[in-house]
Design a protein around this motif. Structure first.
Motif, mmCIF file in Angstrom:
data_model
loop_
_atom_site.group_PDB
_atom_site.id
_atom_site.type_symbol
_atom_site.label_atom_id
_atom_site.label_comp_id
_atom_site.label_asym_id
_atom_site.label_seq_id
_atom_site.Cartn_x
_atom_site.Cartn_y
_atom_site.Cartn_z
ATOM 1 N N ALA A 101 -8.766 -57.057 -19.275
ATOM 2 C CA ALA A 101 -10.299 -57.100 -18.757
ATOM 3 C C ALA A 101 -11.402 -56.378 -19.150
ATOM 4 N N ILE A 102 -11.128 -55.571 -20.330
ATOM 5 C CA ILE A 102 -11.819 -54.878 -20.757
ATOM 6 C C ILE A 102 -12.811 -56.149 -21.954
ATOM 7 N N MET A 126 -9.010 -59.293 -11.737
ATOM 8 C CA MET A 126 -7.802 -57.906 -12.732
ATOM 9 C C MET A 126 -7.263 -57.288 -11.910
ATOM 10 N N ILE A 127 -7.703 -56.471 -10.826
ATOM 11 C CA ILE A 127 -7.156 -55.449 -10.457
ATOM 12 C C ILE A 127 -5.710 -56.317 -9.885
ATOM 13 N N ALA A 128 -5.973 -57.331 -9.124
ATOM 14 C CA ALA A 128 -4.759 -57.889 -8.170
ATOM 15 C C ALA A 128 -3.824 -58.646 -8.923
ATOM 16 N N SER A 142 -10.125 -48.183 -12.797
ATOM 17 C CA SER A 142 -11.138 -46.752 -13.891
ATOM 18 C C SER A 142 -11.348 -48.208 -14.741
ATOM 19 N N VAL A 143 -10.320 -49.013 -15.411
ATOM 20 C CA VAL A 143 -10.651 -49.627 -15.823
ATOM 21 C C VAL A 143 -12.080 -50.735 -16.246
ATOM 22 N N VAL A 144 -11.508 -51.387 -15.008
ATOM 23 C CA VAL A 144 -12.097 -52.018 -14.532
ATOM 24 C C VAL A 144 -14.387 -52.078 -14.254
#
Length: 432
Positions: A101-102, A126-128, A142-144
């Motif tokens: 994701a990053i 990415m969240i899914a 948070s990461v996204v």
């Protein structure tokens, strides 16, 4: 007295829920009217003049185009193909999806330069995927949200364009080059706590059971997206087009990918894309225009010189003043959006920069790092709001995860403050 009223009215208007653009404009107009009490109408003629002057700058033409680029690439399918390629390269396992994701957010930073647009594009994919692999939704958001903050550092960047308009001697190419290394360092720094948290809390246990995409097929499908930053940044470096013209090239390249190559954008989708980009651009440019009135009122009232002298002669020294500025911007970033921070604080801080003879390009990178920090610092965090909306979680649920990511960005900020060459060696090498 009038200067105190200026800031009091501005803060009171924001506390009352008045939009930031209106609060800036109303406070500036009131201060100008009071400063010209004997001839109010004559004094208020400065309002439309400075409103127009705030917009009548060539580099600002790039902002609507780069905002449009973000909307186009959000729907072009580039993000999902880049994710498949990244997963094919790094493989599966606990902590690998946050790393992907990053990495993808950093790459998209070389295309759009808009944090919320990248948060939407990466978050939608990415969240899914992270949820299916067993990561908590609040952690994924948070990461996204943090990863998307790298986009205003890695060129092209809307924030750097606004800064170049405000600061003489800070050219857009030099700022773009200066943001590259700190932007990459921020991305690498975010990977460390993201992967560590995932493994410490045993997240993503189901990730190893998911299939790994084939490498060559993923590379072939993502090649058009991979070529985008090469075209945009390489074209500017080779002198084929200016940053403003590069934004237009990026728009047509994105439309070609979405409508011809991937066929994820149809003709009827263009209205929605143009409307969203137009609304976002209008908000940004309205804030820019009204901030011109605010800046004029500051200079007319003579606020800047006494404030500069007070800070310079405070006894804090150069390092203490820089620490105070960083602390001030951290607090401001918790409540203001990035463009507003630039427009409000740059006129106030520029005399201090000139007194200490700090490099204006380096200082622009420091300010942008603080803005990036604010994009995922609650309560007002535009990237985090977008990713939380996609993840369907309240923003307060992300606090336990966001704190670690904030520390990573602050560490990079400290490095850039102590070692200015991290930002300045690339512009010097390229001759900007």
């Amino acid at each position: 007295m009038i200067a105190t009223l200026l800031f009091t009215l501005f803060i009171a208007a924001m506390a009352a829920g008045v939009p930031i653009a209106a609060a800036i404009g109303l406070a500036g107009m009131a201060a100008i009217a009071l400063a010209n009490a004997d001839a109010q109408w004559l004094g208020l003629m400065a309002v439309p003049q400075n409103f127009y002057a705030g917009l009548g700058k060539y580099p600002l033409l790039a902002i609507p185009m780069f905002v449009l680029v973000g909307s186009i690439f959000d729907r072009s399918g580039v993000a999902s193909r880049l994710v498949n390629l990244a997963v094919a390269v790094v493989g599966r396992g606990p902590g690998m999806l946050p790393l992907v994701a990053i990495s993808v957010a950093m790459f998209l930073g070389g295309i759009s330069g808009s944090g919320p647009a990248t948060a939407a594009a990466v978050g939608a994919v990415m969240i899914a995927a992270m949820t299916r692999a067993g990561y908590p939704r609040a952690y994924s958001a948070s990461v996204v949200g943090a990863a998307a903050a790298t986009d205003i550092l890695i060129p092209p960047s809307v924030a750097f364009i606004v800064y170049s308009v405000l600061v003489p001697g800070a050219s857009v190419p030099a700022l773009f080059a200066a943001g590259m290394v700190p932007g990459i360092l921020v991305g690498l720094a975010l990977i460390v706590p993201a992967v560590w948290l995932a493994r410490r809390h045993r997240m993503g246990q189901a990730e190893s059971t998911l299939p790994r995409p084939p490498l060559w097929a993923s590379l072939r499908e993502s090649v058009w997206g991979l070529a985008a930053p090469v075209l945009i940044l390489g074209g500017m470096r080779l002198g084929w087009f200016t940053p403003t013209e590069a934004a237009v090239v990026a728009v047509f390249y994105g439309l070609f990918i979405g409508m011809v190559v991937h066929r994820t954008i149809r003709v009827r989708d263009l209205y929605v894309i143009l409307r969203e980009a137009g609304e976002t651009s209008a908000v940004i440019l309205l804030v820019v225009a009204l901030a011109g009135i605010f800046a004029y009122s500051l200079s007319t009232l003579g606020v800047i010189d006494p404030l500069t002298r007070a800070i310079v002669h405070s006894g804090l020294g150069e390092g203490g003043v820089m620490a105070l500025i960083v602390l001030l911007l951290i607090v401001a970033g918790m409540f203001l959006d990035g463009i507003s921070i630039f427009l409000i604080f740059v006129p106030l801080l520029l005399p201090i920069v000139q007194h200490f003879q700090w490099d204006v390009v380096w200082f622009g990178v420091i300010l942008t790092l603080m803005v990036a920090l604010g994009q995922f610092t609650p309560p007002l965090a535009v990237n985090l709001m977008v990713s939380c909306r996609i993840a369907n979680v309240p923003i307060e649920h992300t606090v336990r995860w966001v704190g670690w990511l904030l520390v990573a960005v602050l560490f990079v900020t400290l490095l850039v403050v102590l070692m200015p060459q991290l930002a300045l060696w690339l512009p010097a090498y390229l001759g900007y």
